[in-house]
Motif scaffolding. Structure first.
Motif, PDB file in Angstrom:
ATOM      1  N   LEU A   1      -5.409   7.505   5.816  1.00  0.00           N
ATOM      2  CA  LEU A   1      -4.781   6.992   4.904  1.00  0.00           C
ATOM      3  C   LEU A   1      -4.171   5.519   4.966  1.00  0.00           C
ATOM      4  CD1 LEU A   1      -3.359   9.661   2.624  1.00  0.00           C
ATOM      5  CD2 LEU A   1      -5.315   8.464   2.029  1.00  0.00           C
ATOM      6  N   VAL A   2      -3.407   5.543   6.448  1.00  0.00           N
ATOM      7  CA  VAL A   2      -2.817   4.387   6.663  1.00  0.00           C
ATOM      8  C   VAL A   2      -3.735   3.479   7.222  1.00  0.00           C
ATOM      9  CG1 VAL A   2      -1.276   3.296   8.464  1.00  0.00           C
ATOM     10  CG2 VAL A   2      -0.607   5.612   7.146  1.00  0.00           C
ATOM     11  N   GLU A   3      -4.770   3.881   7.884  1.00  0.00           N
ATOM     12  CA  GLU A   3      -6.124   2.846   8.386  1.00  0.00           C
ATOM     13  C   GLU A   3      -6.783   2.268   7.232  1.00  0.00           C
ATOM     14  OE1 GLU A   3      -6.669   5.248  12.534  1.00  0.00           O
ATOM     15  OE2 GLU A   3      -8.028   5.685  10.652  1.00  0.00           O
ATOM     16  N   SER A   4      -6.816   2.961   6.053  1.00  0.00           N
ATOM     17  CA  SER A   4      -7.475   2.391   4.882  1.00  0.00           C
ATOM     18  C   SER A   4      -6.869   1.583   4.037  1.00  0.00           C
ATOM     19  CB  SER A   4      -8.102   3.543   3.971  1.00  0.00           C
ATOM     20  OG  SER A   4      -7.023   4.361   3.292  1.00  0.00           O
ATOM     21  N   ALA A   5      -5.421   1.295   4.193  1.00  0.00           N
ATOM     22  CA  ALA A   5      -4.789   0.708   3.657  1.00  0.00           C
ATOM     23  C   ALA A   5      -4.793  -0.762   3.651  1.00  0.00           C
ATOM     24  CB  ALA A   5      -3.155   0.775   3.883  1.00  0.00           C
ATOM     25  N   ARG A   6      -4.785  -1.547   2.446  1.00  0.00           N
ATOM     26  CA  ARG A   6      -4.994  -3.135   2.733  1.00  0.00           C
ATOM     27  C   ARG A   6      -3.959  -3.856   2.300  1.00  0.00           C
ATOM     28  NH1 ARG A   6      -8.819  -0.897  -1.010  1.00  0.00           N
ATOM     29  NH2 ARG A   6      -7.713  -2.281  -2.917  1.00  0.00           N
TER      30      ARG A   6
ATOM     31  N   SER B   1       0.902  -1.438   0.168  1.00  0.00           N
ATOM     32  CA  SER B   1      -0.108  -0.031  -0.047  1.00  0.00           C
ATOM     33  C   SER B   1       0.853   1.315  -0.065  1.00  0.00           C
ATOM     34  CB  SER B   1      -0.903   0.085   1.373  1.00  0.00           C
ATOM     35  OG  SER B   1      -1.713  -1.091   1.188  1.00  0.00           O
ATOM     36  N   LEU B   2       0.806   1.888  -1.234  1.00  0.00           N
ATOM     37  CA  LEU B   2       1.748   3.028  -1.263  1.00  0.00           C
ATOM     38  C   LEU B   2       1.009   4.380  -1.237  1.00  0.00           C
ATOM     39  CD1 LEU B   2       3.458   1.817  -4.500  1.00  0.00           C
ATOM     40  CD2 LEU B   2       4.178   1.599  -2.009  1.00  0.00           C
ATOM     41  N   VAL B   3       1.264   5.174  -0.039  1.00  0.00           N
ATOM     42  CA  VAL B   3       0.526   6.502   0.513  1.00  0.00           C
ATOM     43  C   VAL B   3       1.003   7.562  -0.240  1.00  0.00           C
ATOM     44  CG1 VAL B   3      -0.187   7.873   2.339  1.00  0.00           C
ATOM     45  CG2 VAL B   3       0.104   5.118   2.782  1.00  0.00           C
ATOM     46  N   GLN B   4       0.082   8.233  -0.803  1.00  0.00           N
ATOM     47  CA  GLN B   4       0.491   9.639  -1.357  1.00  0.00           C
ATOM     48  C   GLN B   4      -0.638  10.804  -0.685  1.00  0.00           C
ATOM     49  OE1 GLN B   4       1.303  10.213  -5.778  1.00  0.00           O
ATOM     50  NE2 GLN B   4      -0.718  11.412  -5.956  1.00  0.00           N
ATOM     51  N   PRO B   5      -0.114  11.357   0.237  1.00  0.00           N
ATOM     52  CA  PRO B   5      -1.017  12.227   0.961  1.00  0.00           C
ATOM     53  C   PRO B   5      -1.222  13.517   0.498  1.00  0.00           C
ATOM     54  CG  PRO B   5       1.208  12.304   2.104  1.00  0.00           C
ATOM     55  CD  PRO B   5       1.061  10.991   0.817  1.00  0.00           C
ATOM     56  N   SER B   6      -0.575  13.912  -0.689  1.00  0.00           N
ATOM     57  CA  SER B   6      -0.628  15.252  -1.386  1.00  0.00           C
ATOM     58  C   SER B   6      -0.902  16.306  -0.638  1.00  0.00           C
ATOM     59  CB  SER B   6      -1.824  14.965  -2.436  1.00  0.00           C
ATOM     60  OG  SER B   6      -1.918  15.872  -3.393  1.00  0.00           O
ATOM     61  N   ILE B   7       0.005  16.626   0.325  1.00  0.00           N
ATOM     62  CA  ILE B   7       0.110  17.873   1.040  1.00  0.00           C
ATOM     63  C   ILE B   7       0.944  18.807   0.531  1.00  0.00           C
ATOM     64  CG2 ILE B   7       0.789  18.733   3.381  1.00  0.00           C
ATOM     65  CD1 ILE B   7      -1.267  16.778   3.605  1.00  0.00           C
ATOM     66  N   PRO B   8       0.384  20.079  -0.002  1.00  0.00           N
ATOM     67  CA  PRO B   8       0.991  21.065  -0.662  1.00  0.00           C
ATOM     68  C   PRO B   8       2.419  21.491   0.141  1.00  0.00           C
ATOM     69  CG  PRO B   8      -1.381  21.580  -0.639  1.00  0.00           C
ATOM     70  CD  PRO B   8      -1.138  20.489   0.448  1.00  0.00           C
ATOM     71  N   GLN B   9       3.472  21.693  -0.318  1.00  0.00           N
ATOM     72  CA  GLN B   9       4.718  21.894   0.263  1.00  0.00           C
ATOM     73  C   GLN B   9       4.472  23.013   1.333  1.00  0.00           C
ATOM     74  OE1 GLN B   9       7.329  19.973   0.004  1.00  0.00           O
ATOM     75  NE2 GLN B   9       8.414  21.421   1.724  1.00  0.00           N
TER      76      GLN B   9
ATOM     77  N   GLU C   1      -0.102   5.762  17.769  1.00  0.00           N
ATOM     78  CA  GLU C   1      -0.539   4.445  17.994  1.00  0.00           C
ATOM     79  C   GLU C   1      -1.558   4.232  16.896  1.00  0.00           C
ATOM     80  OE1 GLU C   1      -2.268   4.796  21.843  1.00  0.00           O
ATOM     81  OE2 GLU C   1      -0.511   4.591  22.980  1.00  0.00           O
ATOM     82  N   ARG C   2      -2.149   5.290  16.253  1.00  0.00           N
ATOM     83  CA  ARG C   2      -3.080   4.925  15.205  1.00  0.00           C
ATOM     84  C   ARG C   2      -2.292   4.502  13.877  1.00  0.00           C
ATOM     85  NH1 ARG C   2      -6.760  10.108  13.818  1.00  0.00           N
ATOM     86  NH2 ARG C   2      -7.625   8.469  12.401  1.00  0.00           N
ATOM     87  N   LEU C   3      -1.108   5.114  13.846  1.00  0.00           N
ATOM     88  CA  LEU C   3      -0.224   4.554  12.623  1.00  0.00           C
ATOM     89  C   LEU C   3       0.454   3.412  12.602  1.00  0.00           C
ATOM     90  CD1 LEU C   3       1.509   8.164  12.321  1.00  0.00           C
ATOM     91  CD2 LEU C   3      -0.336   7.143  10.741  1.00  0.00           C
ATOM     92  N   SER C   4       0.739   3.051  14.114  1.00  0.00           N
ATOM     93  CA  SER C   4       1.068   1.633  14.435  1.00  0.00           C
ATOM     94  C   SER C   4      -0.063   0.544  14.482  1.00  0.00           C
ATOM     95  CB  SER C   4       1.855   1.493  15.808  1.00  0.00           C
ATOM     96  OG  SER C   4       2.950   2.458  15.417  1.00  0.00           O
ATOM     97  N   ARG C   5       0.048  -0.418  13.277  1.00  0.00           N
ATOM     98  CA  ARG C   5      -1.064  -1.528  13.440  1.00  0.00           C
ATOM     99  C   ARG C   5       0.008  -2.755  13.213  1.00  0.00           C
ATOM    100  NH1 ARG C   5      -5.322  -0.957   8.845  1.00  0.00           N
ATOM    101  NH2 ARG C   5      -6.066  -2.441   9.711  1.00  0.00           N
ATOM    102  N   PRO C   6      -0.439  -3.667  14.362  1.00  0.00           N
ATOM    103  CA  PRO C   6       0.519  -4.970  14.785  1.00  0.00           C
ATOM    104  C   PRO C   6       0.161  -5.850  13.491  1.00  0.00           C
ATOM    105  CG  PRO C   6      -1.405  -4.787  16.186  1.00  0.00           C
ATOM    106  CD  PRO C   6      -1.131  -3.408  15.714  1.00  0.00           C
ATOM    107  N   ASP C   7      -0.933  -5.636  12.811  1.00  0.00           N
ATOM    108  CA  ASP C   7      -1.226  -6.624  11.700  1.00  0.00           C
ATOM    109  C   ASP C   7      -0.807  -6.177  10.310  1.00  0.00           C
ATOM    110  OD1 ASP C   7      -3.262  -4.583  11.874  1.00  0.00           O
ATOM    111  OD2 ASP C   7      -4.621  -5.664  10.734  1.00  0.00           O
ATOM    112  N   ARG C   8      -0.289  -4.996  10.288  1.00  0.00           N
ATOM    113  CA  ARG C   8       0.055  -4.145   9.144  1.00  0.00           C
ATOM    114  C   ARG C   8       1.417  -3.407   9.425  1.00  0.00           C
ATOM    115  NH1 ARG C   8      -5.034  -2.534   6.204  1.00  0.00           N
ATOM    116  NH2 ARG C   8      -5.211  -4.799   6.441  1.00  0.00           N
ATOM    117  N   PRO C   9       2.633  -4.266   8.925  1.00  0.00           N
ATOM    118  CA  PRO C   9       4.052  -3.255   9.382  1.00  0.00           C
ATOM    119  C   PRO C   9       3.854  -2.105   8.380  1.00  0.00           C
ATOM    120  CG  PRO C   9       4.274  -5.621   8.711  1.00  0.00           C
ATOM    121  CD  PRO C   9       2.777  -5.425   8.354  1.00  0.00           C
TER     122      PRO C   9
END
Length: 483
Positions: A242-247, A215-223, A271-279
């Motif tokens: 975005l990370v939570e939606s990744a499969r 799952s490749l995240v592209q947040p598209s935050i303006p610089q 903690e929201r970014l760290s998911r034990p089931d998904r490195p």
């Protein structure tokens, strides 16, 4: 100018340089690279040494200024440098880099009399100039001429001789075109046929290690919002969603997606970014103010981190005496420390080797990760090109990843802030890509690879020295053979 080089010849050199830029992504018109060099070589074939040097300088300036103009965006729009001074800075950089080509071609014209021997000598001279630009003063080989050949007949040479070997073969083909135009068919034939001989060489050196869903995240935050403290909370919320939606089996986030030292990130977000089931690999900064901050990726929930090793002058380290210029652009974390290892991250049955931003221009730096029993099976590039807009720069950077894939026959997956987020297979083909400036997650499957290409084998052992030696010995031989 007329006393150094005729106006017509100067105009041809300038036009050929711009044409050379057109051979790279997004056009991917590989043949223009050879045609552009042929125009330059035909112009300086019988020129005086001074005129040959001027021709090389004009060609290089037109090529690099038209190919690197987007640097102006980072300096003017985000760095606050007045547009005229930013344009002057790009022009000075292009002029400096074009000096390599001016020196190499001028010296050939001084050492070898006009004629076929001199023409053939322009190919190894071109290789020397490319190698110098890639290695001296920390190196800046952006759009080196070999990158135009991630497609086309010369691409098959990548696992054998790499991007700079292809640069030399493209220059040799350009010599062949000029010789053919001059009616020297017997001389032109080998110069044209050797670059095409890759079709006769073995091409498969790696085998599959299985599939990996990424799952490749592209947040598209303006610089202009990325490093704004007032936007941190909103930007981190976007990232978390975005990370939570990744499969995928593994989640990859862009360079510096957490734009502050990790120690300053609040625990709830971590903690929201760290998911034990998904490195996941998180782009952030490690270190401290005393020892220096390191542009890094961190494996959440694991014990792996990687810090960027090949730093960008002005953006990530300050060259001596130029602190005033860097400070004027107000670049956050502008003087960083280097990472200390090249180990791959073992996860989900694969070994992922991170490459942060333009590190993937330097195959000679990362080759140790492509050989041996612990070699990477997948390369992972994380970048933030929001500094530079979307025109040309994203496609050019993606093209560099394609060349690394061809050289080492490894897939390259790319997670970027605004683009180009994409997957490149081990044959250098882009299999899927998110559009630029689109916020989302690219879900893809890649085929990890193991094995060693001939290029990786000799590059790991000897570095780029064989190419330096071949170029120098060829020049010496041609000088002795010339009447």
């Amino acid at each position: 100018m007329s006393r150094l080089m005729g106006w017509r010849a100067a105009a041809i050199a300038l036009a050929a340089g711009v044409l050379h830029t057109g051979s790279f992504a997004p056009a991917n018109a590989w043949y223009l690279q050879i045609i552009a060099l042929a125009l330059l070589f035909a112009t300086i074939e019988r020129a005086t040494p001074r005129a040959a040097a001027v021709g090389g300088a004009l060609f290089g300036f037109a090529w690099l200024a038209s190919g690197l103009w987007w640097l102006h965006i980072s300096m003017h729009q985000f760095g606050g440098i007045p547009w005229l001074l930013a344009a002057l800075a790009v022009a000075l950089l292009a002029a400096f880099l074009s000096g390599y080509y001016a020196l190499a071609l001028g010296l050939v014209a001084r050492w070898i009399a006009p004629g076929r021997w001199r023409l053939l000598a322009l190919a190894p001279a071109w290789l020397l100039a490319e190698l110098a630009r890639a290695t001296w003063f920390s190196g800046f080989p952006w759009i080196a001429s070999g990158y135009a050949h991630t497609v086309g007949p010369l691409a098959g040479w990548a696992p054998w001789v790499g991007v700079y070997g292809i640069s030399a073969l493209g220059a040799l083909a350009a010599c062949g075109l000029v010789l053919l135009k001059r009616g020297a068919t017997a001389w032109a034939a080998p110069a044209l046929l050797l670059p095409l001989a890759a079709a006769l060489l073995p091409q498969d050196f790696t085998t599959s290690t299985g599939h990996l869903a990424v799952s490749l995240v592209q947040p598209s935050i303006p610089q202009d919002q990325k490093f704004d403290p007032a936007r941190f909370a909103a930007n981190l919320e976007t990232l978390a969603r975005l990370v939570e939606s990744a499969r995928g089996q593994v989640v990859i986030t862009p360079e510096s997606v957490v734009p502050l030292p990790l120690a300053e990130l609040d625990r709830a977000t971590l903690e929201r970014l760290s998911r034990p089931d998904r490195p996941a690999l998180l782009g952030t900064f490690l270190g401290n103010a005393d020892e220096g901050f390191v542009n890094s990726v961190l494996a959440l929930g694991g014990d792996y981190s990687y810090g960027k090793r090949h730093l960008l002058p002005f953006g990530e380290f300050i060259p001596p005496g130029l602190g005033w210029f860097v400070r004027a652009m107000k670049i956050p974390l502008d003087d960083q420390a280097r990472g200390d290892h090249q180990r791959a991250w073992a996860v989900a049955g694969q070994r992922l080797r991170p490459l942060i931003c333009y590190e993937d221009l330097f195959g000679e730096d990362i080759v140790q990760s492509a050989v041996g029993p612990d070699a990477a099976t997948v390369f992972v590039n994380v970048s933030n090109l929001a500094w530079f807009g979307t025109v040309m720069v994203q496609d050019q950077h993606l093209q560099f990843s394609q060349m690394r894939a061809l050289e080492f026959q490894r897939p390259v997956v790319r997670s970027t802030n605004t683009g180009a987020t994409a997957v490149v297979d081990h044959h250098g083909a882009v299999t899927t890509r998110l559009p630029a400036l689109v916020r989302g997650v690219l879900e893809a499957e890649v085929d990890g690879r193991t094995g060693t290409t001939p290029y990786a084998r000799w590059l790991a052992l000897l570095g780029l020295w064989p190419l330096w030696a071949i170029a120098l010995l060829t020049l010496i031989g041609l000088r002795k053979a010339a009447p």
